[in-house]
Design an enzyme around this catalytic site. Structure first.
Site, PDB file in Angstrom:
ATOM      1  N   LYS A 184       7.354  -0.523   4.730  1.00 43.15           N
ATOM      2  CA  LYS A 184       6.302  -0.431   3.719  1.00 43.15           C
ATOM      3  C   LYS A 184       6.478  -1.625   2.788  1.00 43.15           C
ATOM      4  O   LYS A 184       7.094  -1.517   1.719  1.00 43.15           O
ATOM      5  CB  LYS A 184       6.391   0.908   2.977  1.00 43.15           C
ATOM      6  CG  LYS A 184       5.133   1.251   2.191  1.00 43.15           C
ATOM      7  CD  LYS A 184       5.191   2.693   1.711  1.00 43.15           C
ATOM      8  CE  LYS A 184       4.061   3.023   0.763  1.00 43.15           C
ATOM      9  NZ  LYS A 184       2.733   2.961   1.332  1.00 43.15           N
TER      10      LYS A 184
HETATM   11  N1  PPE Z   1      -0.181   4.258   6.351  1.00 40.81           N
HETATM   12  C1  PPE Z   1      -0.270   3.339   5.377  1.00 40.81           C
HETATM   13  C2  PPE Z   1      -0.686   1.960   5.729  1.00 40.81           C
HETATM   14  C3  PPE Z   1       0.009   3.717   4.060  1.00 40.81           C
HETATM   15  O1  PPE Z   1      -0.075   2.807   3.105  1.00 40.81           O
HETATM   16  C4  PPE Z   1       0.374   5.052   3.774  1.00 40.81           C
HETATM   17  C5  PPE Z   1       0.675   5.478   2.379  1.00 40.81           C
HETATM   18  C6  PPE Z   1       0.452   5.972   4.837  1.00 40.81           C
HETATM   19  C7  PPE Z   1       0.167   5.542   6.116  1.00 40.81           C
HETATM   20  C8  PPE Z   1       0.877   7.401   4.630  1.00 40.81           C
HETATM   21  O2  PPE Z   1       2.246   7.489   4.350  1.00 40.81           O
HETATM   22  P1  PPE Z   1       2.847   8.681   3.463  1.00 40.81           P
HETATM   23  O3  PPE Z   1       2.405   8.440   2.066  1.00 40.81           O
HETATM   24  O4  PPE Z   1       4.307   8.569   3.632  1.00 40.81           O
HETATM   25  O5  PPE Z   1       2.287   9.957   3.998  1.00 40.81           O
HETATM   26  N2  PPE Z   1       0.015   4.746   1.370  1.00 40.81           N
HETATM   27  C9  PPE Z   1       0.488   4.778   0.018  1.00 40.81           C
HETATM   28  C10 PPE Z   1      -0.141   3.691  -0.829  1.00 40.81           C
HETATM   29  C11 PPE Z   1      -1.587   3.806  -1.132  1.00 40.81           C
HETATM   30  C12 PPE Z   1      -2.033   2.771  -2.116  1.00 40.81           C
HETATM   31  O6  PPE Z   1      -3.249   2.508  -2.191  1.00 40.81           O
HETATM   32  O7  PPE Z   1      -1.201   2.218  -2.871  1.00 40.81           O
HETATM   33  C13 PPE Z   1       0.353   6.165  -0.587  1.00 40.81           C
HETATM   34  O8  PPE Z   1      -0.380   7.005  -0.085  1.00 40.81           O
HETATM   35  O9  PPE Z   1       1.039   6.414  -1.572  1.00 40.81           O
END
Ligand code: PPE
Length: 309
Positions: free
Chosen positions: A158
């Site tokens: 990330k």
């Molecule tokens: N894919 C991506 C690309 C992504 O950024 C997130 C979270 C997820 C999947 C889901 O991961 P999880 O939160 O562990 O279930 N994206 C984060 C950032 C969003 C933003 O705009 O900043 C979030 O949801 O916190």
């Protein structure tokens, strides 16, 4: 979103928002050198609780490890700092953003000469894709941009830089009148949304894209898989071709910010009845009930903090 009265944790100290600053010559600003997390703290009947804190902190350390970056704090120190930041800001529920970055050192691509620094900010963040999205669903489009390909930027980390790719998809979606964009990977299969993982339901079975489809290993994704399996659904991790989205019975996004958000159309093709589907609703309400403390925390996902407001 963030209010100026909020305090930010920076490299071991709580500082005023106004003083939480970096140099314009810091490595991160020039080369995108950052790793971050998005975590939510929920208000429950038994007090404030952070959802899957350990898993988020572990992923932060994994993201840094992929990029040969040593975080100058232990996991425990980061977890304690998160709790401390929520408490000092007296927020019952909030979004938590820990960020590891390279501060002022030397410019030039080589990151090793710039110090690794950490900040943690918290703020109140409502529904990611709009208040109505959770019940009514969102309209999405397939992005013309391809998801970062294997062995280019690692999707499992990330890292801040990955989000330039996400931004291209997001901007295109918004300008074209959609709420969100879905990226296909370099093989042409479905990867994920700009900031969410994706689930597909067809004939009572649940499908989601595997790590090898160029996705972030979502913690909400993992939670949804557990809940769905406990309900007795088969959850299959498999490559998803674009056209399967159009003929799905139900589709939904998962993410910390997006939580569980139904998708009501893709490229203006209605999904199922063009509204939140039955299985989506069932999984969504179960997850919400657990994280609001209305149902027993049977997976041990909540970390309660004593938060005196
Ligand atoms: N894919 C991506 C690309 C992504 O950024 C997130 C979270 C997820 C999947 C889901 O991961 P999880 O939160 O562990 O279930 N994206 C984060 C950032 C969003 C933003 O705009 O900043 C979030 O949801 O916190």
């Amino acid at each position: 979103m963030f209010e100026k009265k909020l305090k930010v944790w920076m490299n071991g100290k709580l500082v005023d928002f106004e003083d939480a600053k970096v140099s314009v010559l810091c490595h991160t600003l020039h080369y995108g050198t950052s790793f971050f997390e998005g975590i939510r703290c929920y208000k429950t009947k038994k007090g404030s609780a952070i959802f899957r804190l350990k898993e988020h902190t572990d992923r932060l350390f994994d993201s840094a490890k992929i990029y040969r970056t040593e975080i100058p704090f232990t996991r425990e120190e980061i977890n304690n700092a998160i709790v401390e930041t929520i408490k000092v800001n007296k927020l019952e529920s909030c979004y938590i953003r820990p960020l590891v970055y390279r501060g002022l050192g030397a410019l030039g691509v080589n990151p090793f000469n710039s110090p690794v620094e950490v900040m943690i900010a918290v703020w109140e963040w409502g529904a990611y894709l709009g208040e109505e999205a959770i019940t009514k669903g969102v309209d999405v489009k397939i992005s013309t941009w391809t998801k970062i390909a294997p062995n280019t930027l690692p999707a499992m980390a990330k890292a801040g830089a990955n989000y330039m790719n996400s931004q291209l998809a997001k901007m295109e979606a918004i300008i074209d009148g959609y709420e969100e964009g879905i990226l296909l990977n370099s093989m042409g299969f479905v990867a994920e949304g700009s900031g969410e993982n994706l689930f597909l339901i067809k004939d009572g079975k649940i499908y989601t894209t595997p790590y090898s489809s160029s996705i972030l290993p979502g913690i909400t994704r993992n939670s949804v898989i557990k809940i769905a399996e406990d309900f007795g659904y088969e959850v299959i991790e498999t490559q998803i071709p674009r056209e399967w989205l159009y003929i799905a019975d139900e589709l939904f996004f998962t993410g910390t910010a997006a939580e569980v958000t139904p998708i009501k159309s893709v490229d203006r093709i209605p999904i199922g009845k063009g509204e939140r589907g039955e299985i989506t609703e069932k999984i969504q309400s179960e997850l919400f009930a657990i994280l609001k403390g209305e149902k027993e925390d049977r997976y041990n996902w909540l970390f309660y903090i004593e938060n005196k407001i």
